[in-house]
Design an enzyme around this catalytic site. Sequence first.
Site, short mmCIF file in Angstrom:
data_model
loop_
_atom_site.label_atom_id
_atom_site.label_comp_id
_atom_site.label_asym_id
_atom_site.label_seq_id
_atom_site.Cartn_x
_atom_site.Cartn_y
_atom_site.Cartn_z
N PRO A 69 0.78 -1.23 0.00
CG PRO A 69 -0.18 -1.15 2.10
CD PRO A 69 0.50 -2.08 1.15
CG ASN A 70 -0.22 4.35 1.28
OD1 ASN A 70 -1.19 4.90 0.76
ND2 ASN A 70 -0.28 3.80 2.48
NE ARG A 91 2.65 14.06 0.51
CZ ARG A 91 1.57 13.82 1.27
NH1 ARG A 91 0.45 13.41 0.74
NH2 ARG A 91 1.63 14.02 2.57
CE1 TYR A 110 9.46 4.79 2.77
CE2 TYR A 110 7.95 6.65 2.72
CZ TYR A 110 8.42 5.50 3.32
OH TYR A 110 7.85 5.06 4.50
CG ASN A 154 8.53 -2.31 -0.10
OD1 ASN A 154 8.03 -2.45 1.03
ND2 ASN A 154 9.12 -1.19 -0.47
CB ALA A 177 1.78 -0.09 6.16
CD GLU A 180 10.67 -8.19 4.96
OE1 GLU A 180 10.92 -9.34 5.43
OE2 GLU A 180 10.30 -7.25 5.69
CG HIS A 202 11.43 -2.93 4.05
ND1 HIS A 202 10.06 -2.79 3.99
CD2 HIS A 202 11.66 -4.14 4.60
CE1 HIS A 202 9.50 -3.87 4.50
NE2 HIS A 202 10.46 -4.70 4.88
NE ARG A 233 11.00 5.45 8.30
CZ ARG A 233 10.02 5.34 7.40
NH1 ARG A 233 10.07 4.39 6.47
NH2 ARG A 233 8.99 6.16 7.44
O1 CA2 Z 1 10.91 1.50 3.40
C1 CA2 Z 1 10.01 0.87 2.83
O2 CA2 Z 1 10.11 0.46 1.68
C2 CA2 Z 1 8.68 0.63 3.56
O3 CA2 Z 1 8.22 -0.67 3.21
C3 CA2 Z 1 7.72 1.68 3.05
C4 CA2 Z 1 6.37 1.67 3.75
C5 CA2 Z 1 6.54 1.69 5.27
O4 CA2 Z 1 5.26 1.55 5.90
C6 CA2 Z 1 7.46 0.58 5.74
O5 CA2 Z 1 7.62 0.68 7.15
C7 CA2 Z 1 8.82 0.69 5.07
C8 CA2 Z 1 5.54 2.89 3.33
C9 CA2 Z 1 5.27 2.96 1.87
C10 CA2 Z 1 4.58 4.26 1.58
O6 CA2 Z 1 5.17 4.80 0.44
C11 CA2 Z 1 5.02 6.11 0.19
C12 CA2 Z 1 5.79 6.61 -0.82
C13 CA2 Z 1 5.70 7.95 -1.11
C14 CA2 Z 1 4.82 8.77 -0.41
C15 CA2 Z 1 4.05 8.26 0.59
C16 CA2 Z 1 4.16 6.92 0.91
#
Ligand code: CA2
Length: 148
Positions: free
Chosen positions: A10-11, A18, A23, A74, A77, A98, A100, A107
Amino acid sequence: MAVVFVLNGPNLNLLGRRQPEIYGHETLADVEAACIARGGALGLTVSFHQSNHEGEIVETIHRARDEAAAIVINPAAYTHTSVAIMDALLAFDGPVIEVHLSNVHRREEFRSHSWVSKAATGVICGLGSHGYLLALDAVARLVDAEAG
Ligand code: CA2
């Protein structure tokens, strides 16, 4: 050519739009193009997916049982919450890597726990989108080793 499913949770469709300080600036389409190119160089066919829905990710993992030799995931969340994705991955026979983008261990405390790691062959974090390419390198070696 061996097929690798690259799954994104997700996201991640918002990647590059963002929070670039966490990221990076690349979009998910950029990551997909880089994965397809690296896969091609390694003799792997990359099938790239993103979903904001847990059940859809579980169903894609089920499809991978018949269609893929390995999974790069990946889970975003869902990493920290989803026993369902862990169970689906445990029912998959090939390597699971996996990935990230961020270093989850630097974090918030809750990001340090991953259900998915319990089903992963290996885990890569903190290297941005390069982590996906390193995961494909690992898949190529693991799939070769399995083929004998
Ligand atoms: O570091 C990673 O790749 C994560 O899997 C990213 C997740 C986070 O919940 C994990 O703890 C670590 C969040 C992905 C959300 O991605 C976004 C990208 C751009 C803007 C907003 C969110």
